[in-house]
Design a protein around this motif. Structure first.
Motif, PDB file in Angstrom:
ATOM      1  N   THR A  49       6.776  10.359 -15.983  1.00  0.00           N
ATOM      2  CA  THR A  49       6.629  11.227 -14.818  1.00  0.00           C
ATOM      3  C   THR A  49       5.499  10.694 -13.940  1.00  0.00           C
ATOM      4  OG1 THR A  49       7.404  13.197 -15.992  1.00  0.00           O
ATOM      5  CG2 THR A  49       6.120  13.551 -13.979  1.00  0.00           C
ATOM      6  N   ARG A  75      10.722   9.796 -13.376  1.00  0.00           N
ATOM      7  CA  ARG A  75      10.795  10.990 -12.541  1.00  0.00           C
ATOM      8  C   ARG A  75       9.608  10.982 -11.586  1.00  0.00           C
ATOM      9  NH1 ARG A  75      10.845  14.892 -17.827  1.00  0.00           N
ATOM     10  NH2 ARG A  75      13.017  14.640 -18.496  1.00  0.00           N
ATOM     11  N   CYS A 108       7.216  14.881 -21.206  1.00  0.00           N
ATOM     12  CA  CYS A 108       7.526  13.460 -21.029  1.00  0.00           C
ATOM     13  C   CYS A 108       6.639  12.628 -21.943  1.00  0.00           C
ATOM     14  CB  CYS A 108       7.316  13.050 -19.574  1.00  0.00           C
ATOM     15  SG  CYS A 108       5.640  13.337 -18.964  1.00  0.00           S
TER      16      CYS A 108
END
Length: 466
Positions: A49, A75, A108
């Motif tokens: 992330t 992401r 994550c």
């Protein structure tokens, strides 16, 4: 040693002007450095992330996302909409790679903080702080790009807590402050398309590394104890402090170590107890457990002494310290004194010397004001990171551990420095090497025992195998 800078922005500008690089090239190399760090910390396919801000720090994040896309599950969380030209362009390129944009923070493997770099003024907005706080709790590994978001000289609010901080091009001084040691984690330097030799210019501030340690190893065989110096350690109200210091000195190469105090003191058999400075002493250590009154008397007796000395603890509460230091400025043989206060003792020293009050956030300024007034003195200020200054040169040892937060640790340090002075080291080198040995030994000991079980006597034993 690594150069350290108050700000690295001028280095970026210099790199572009001198070597005809563009800001975009620097950006690409910053993302490359982040990618390399991630490759060493986690496996391909991990969930990454990336938190992106609106400026060039956010641009680093978007560029990183593009580079990782396809090999990792990437992401992007837009903490702020892109604004700077580089950030807008980098965001568009990440979108072309179909990187996933998210509106909610999910668990994550790695979170990368690319929200706000070193240019922050004041504090982070509340909503940004909240989302970063959530992100750092959602990841196994937290990485900060350049500096953790929220980290600035004037911010007393939220700071992103990273396991690793990748400084871009060179190290910023703000990353070495005591108060941020729990936020920057392990420091790394990312190359921006140039070697450090070409990117950096010389700085009066240096960061020490483990490779800078140079032990007082004995290379000649035809020697005797007098070849390795004789340290005299003064004892007073708390004799245990002087014994710890003396024992550390003996373990660190001094040929002879005497404790100057009462003859009926109970001391280890390998130390000598005397009632005055031995005629063959080559260095002095005093202040540890000495008591303010006795410290004043000893300092007065040393006004005309040319012996190198390390001063600690109680001497910094004695008004005689100013007289002693002022006398050094009048002599030609006085570049041989090392002071090793902790912050509270340094505050007392500043007041006695008429240099005002100590403010932790102005630590370096206070030290340089002091060494400007007393340029022949080497000042070692203890803390989470140790700062050492002589004249206008500053050296920072970031290798300390919280295990050293135990009574007697500072006494061991004074002994290490005293041992090196006794063996003929120059004061600055004695302070640097003594501090490095102290922190590296503590690190090695902490790898074997629980940090709460750490004791100064075990630290001294660890010196045997550095």
């Amino acid at each position: 040693m690594q150069n350290v800078y108050h700000s690295t922005a001028f280095l970026d500008k210099r790199a572009c002007e001198k070597y005809h690089l563009s800001a975009e090239i620097l950006l690409e190399n910053a993302a490359c450095a982040l990618e390399s760090l991630i490759n060493t910390l986690t496996h391909k396919g991990s969930v990454i992330t990336i938190m992106c801000g609106s400026g060039d720090n956010g641009a680093d994040g978007y560029t990183l996302a593009r580079r990782l896309s396809g090999e990792y599950h990437v992401r992007i969380y837009q903490a702020k909409e892109p604004k700077s030209p580089l950030c807008v362009q980098a965001c568009e390129r990440a979108q072309l790679c179909e990187v996933k944009f998210i509106k909610k923070i999910l668990p994550c493997d790695v979170v990368v903080d690319c929200v706000v770099g070193s240019g922050l003024k004041g504090e982070l907005e509340r909503d940004i702080s909240d989302i970063l706080a959530l992100a750092e709790k959602s990841a196994r590994i937290c990485i900060a790009c350049d500096v953790p978001s929220g980290l600035s000289v004037h911010n007393e609010g939220y700071i992103f807590k990273a396991h690793h901080t990748l400084c871009m091009g060179a190290i910023s001084l703000v990353c070495l402050e005591d108060r941020v040691k729990d936020y920057v984690g392990r420091l790394h330097i990312g190359k921006l398309g140039l070697s450090q030799h070409h990117y950096e210019v010389s700085s009066n501030i240096k960061m020490l590394t483990e490779s800078d340690l140079s032990l007082p190893k004995r290379t000649q065989q035809n020697t005797h104890k007098g070849d390795f110096g004789h340290l005299a350690v003064f004892a007073g109200e708390k004799s245990g402090a002087s014994i710890l210091s003396a024992s550390a000195a003996l373990h660190f190469g001094a040929g002879l170590v005497s404790i100057v105090g009462k003859q009926d003191m109970c001391i280890p058999m390998d130390l000598i107890c005397v009632d005055s400075i031995p005629h063959n002493a080559t260095a002095i250590a005093l202040g540890m457990g000495l008591g303010v009154e006795r410290a004043s008397l000893v300092l007065e007796s040393l006004l005309d002494s040319a012996l190198p000395c390390v001063l600690d603890a109680d001497v910094f509460h004695s008004p005689m310290i100013k007289t002693f230091l002022d006398s050094l400025n009048q002599r030609l043989d006085s570049q041989n004194v090392i002071l090793t206060p902790h912050p509270k003792e340094f505050a007392s020293l500043l007041r006695i010397c008429g240099l005002g009050d100590y403010e932790a956030h102005k630590r370096l300024d206070s030290m340089l004001n002091f060494t400007q007034k007393y340029p022949r003195v080497t000042l070692l200020l203890k803390g989470a990171n140790v700062f050492i200054a002589q004249a206008q040169a500053v050296y920072i040892n970031p290798l300390g551990t919280n295990a050293l937060s135990k009574g007697g640790s500072g006494d061991v340090l004074s002994g290490l420095i005293g041992a090196l002075l006794a063996q003929g080291y120059a004061p600055l080198e004695a302070a640097l090497q003594g501090s490095l040995a102290h922190t590296i030994a503590a690190k090695k000991l902490s790898e074997r025992i629980a940090d709460y079980a750490f004791t100064p006597s075990r630290l001294i034993e660890t010196l045997d195998n550095l």
